[in-house]
Design an enzyme around this catalytic site. Sequence first.
Site, PDB file in Angstrom:
ATOM      1  N   GLU A 157       0.808  -1.284   0.073  1.00  0.00           N
ATOM      2  CA  GLU A 157       0.155   0.188   0.276  1.00  0.00           C
ATOM      3  C   GLU A 157       0.731   1.049   0.063  1.00  0.00           C
ATOM      4  OE1 GLU A 157      -3.194  -0.513   3.033  1.00  0.00           O
ATOM      5  OE2 GLU A 157      -4.003  -2.137   2.048  1.00  0.00           O
ATOM      6  N   GLU A 203      -3.699  -9.029  -1.072  1.00  0.00           N
ATOM      7  CA  GLU A 203      -4.541  -8.908   0.751  1.00  0.00           C
ATOM      8  C   GLU A 203      -6.240  -8.638   0.430  1.00  0.00           C
ATOM      9  OE1 GLU A 203      -2.215  -6.188   3.515  1.00  0.00           O
ATOM     10  OE2 GLU A 203      -4.159  -5.692   4.271  1.00  0.00           O
TER      11      GLU A 203
END
Length: 531
Positions: free
Chosen positions: A280, A366
């Site tokens: 991220e 994820e």
Amino acid sequence: MDTSNPTPSEPTFKPMNTGWPKTAALSPSGTWYVWLKLTDPLHVGHWGTYVTTPRAGSTGAEVAVRTRVENDHRAPRRGVLRSLIVDATGREVAHAETPFSLGAGQQTDIEQRLQVETPQLWSVEAPNLYQLRSDLLDGRRIADTSITTFGVRTIAYDKDRGFLLNGVHVKMNGVNLHHDGGAVGAAVPERVWQRRLEVLKAMGANAIRTAHNPPAPEFLDLCDRLGFLVMAEAFDEWTIGKVAEGYHKYFAEWSERDVTDFVHRDRNHPSIVLWSAGNEIGEQDTPGGVDVLRQLLDIFHREDPTRPVTTGNDHIAADGGRATLPFLNALDVVGYNYVDRWHERREIFAEPDRHDHPDWEMVGTESAVARSAPGGRYSLGDDSGAVRPNYTAGMIRAERLWKWVATHDYFAGDFMWTGIDYLGETFWPGLGSGSGAVDITGHPKESYYLYQSQWTDRPVLHLFPHWNWPGREGQVIPVLAHTNCNSVELFLNGRSLGEKRLEFPAQGTSRGWHRYALPVVNATTNELHPG
């Protein structure tokens, strides 16, 4: 006789860097340790052995070995690098010897190619391992010996077939794991991780993403031995910080050294099949972010050209701040964090990207885990006259995603968040996150059995919740089942309360009109948790 040099009984000490970042001594958090390794002045370099298997099949394998030899003597040295490959029984299966000459204070890389006949391949089901013994001969004296464990296997990623291990399609049934061991903290005894990994293996997990930093070497050794595919992740931030004292303060100075060390330390593990450069990352949606990514990709590819690189991207589809196309195009494998987060993608996932970018290789880095009852506590609601359970919907989002991942080969697999509960990421008075399929003590939750029913071939039938509901006598209580059986019938005191039938994946006709390879299941539900 060279009296100016240390004798064989006077070895030298070299520091072994084991943690990231190298500037950790400046960090206000954590305690860091340094190991010292005792070596002869003529020795194999630290993390100096690199083993690959460019050709690997059941009939034969080529093992490529690159060994860095260092001479810390004050005079030149001539010697021989002897490399032996032994199998799990200790039997020698390949042998090579290469002479070398090194000036004082110099080092060299020695390339060797060894042939192994009828090798035992490393796979998820059969994680066979070999050992390379590297002996440095200084005359007739063995100056140094280094042992490297490796596996004989090939990996590939294909835009249509997903992930291939030894040429065979394997779906990554993945979990994310943090580094702590619950009550034992971050310095986890090996037996704790062994038991935890065995519990995950029994669930049917075959892949692990190390979130979001390099794992302990012992952890990777266990993954090698137990047969897990590993996505090894280096960073949680680059130049754009997430926390005040984060790695962004050191990225410019240390990232190349840290990635190089990261790769050198772990590149011989057969379990590692994918590198992740970050999670991220803020740069994913900035104009110059791709330049930072390319710098890291160049380092990964230079130090290990055998494995592709991804990042966990949470803005591939987003309202504002979408990941830039140059950033995603630069990745070897496009990684999706929460592929179903935004709008219609809750139902169609990565299909728009498959249409627009058919050459992308994709993996779910994820995703949301199937939720058990909050805190493991079942409830029928606060109104004693109405049944409003808290345990009937937590698995639906994860089921919807898994059915899509399982039936689309081009999506290499998915890593749910998380396999096991972990310390941190919570609010007072909590101590840890409860997102795992396994609790922080290593015991399965209800969601564990959903994944087990889909990721294993053996029959699974797990009923929940419990039967003790004081004050609810006479009320109808929803009972759910995580199962891979085609039909489930619930009995109470010998009386049937009904049957549910399901089939996933649903079979179509084969070998002719209205003909089926398996017995026809007249399904009554499309859910993976009939109730």
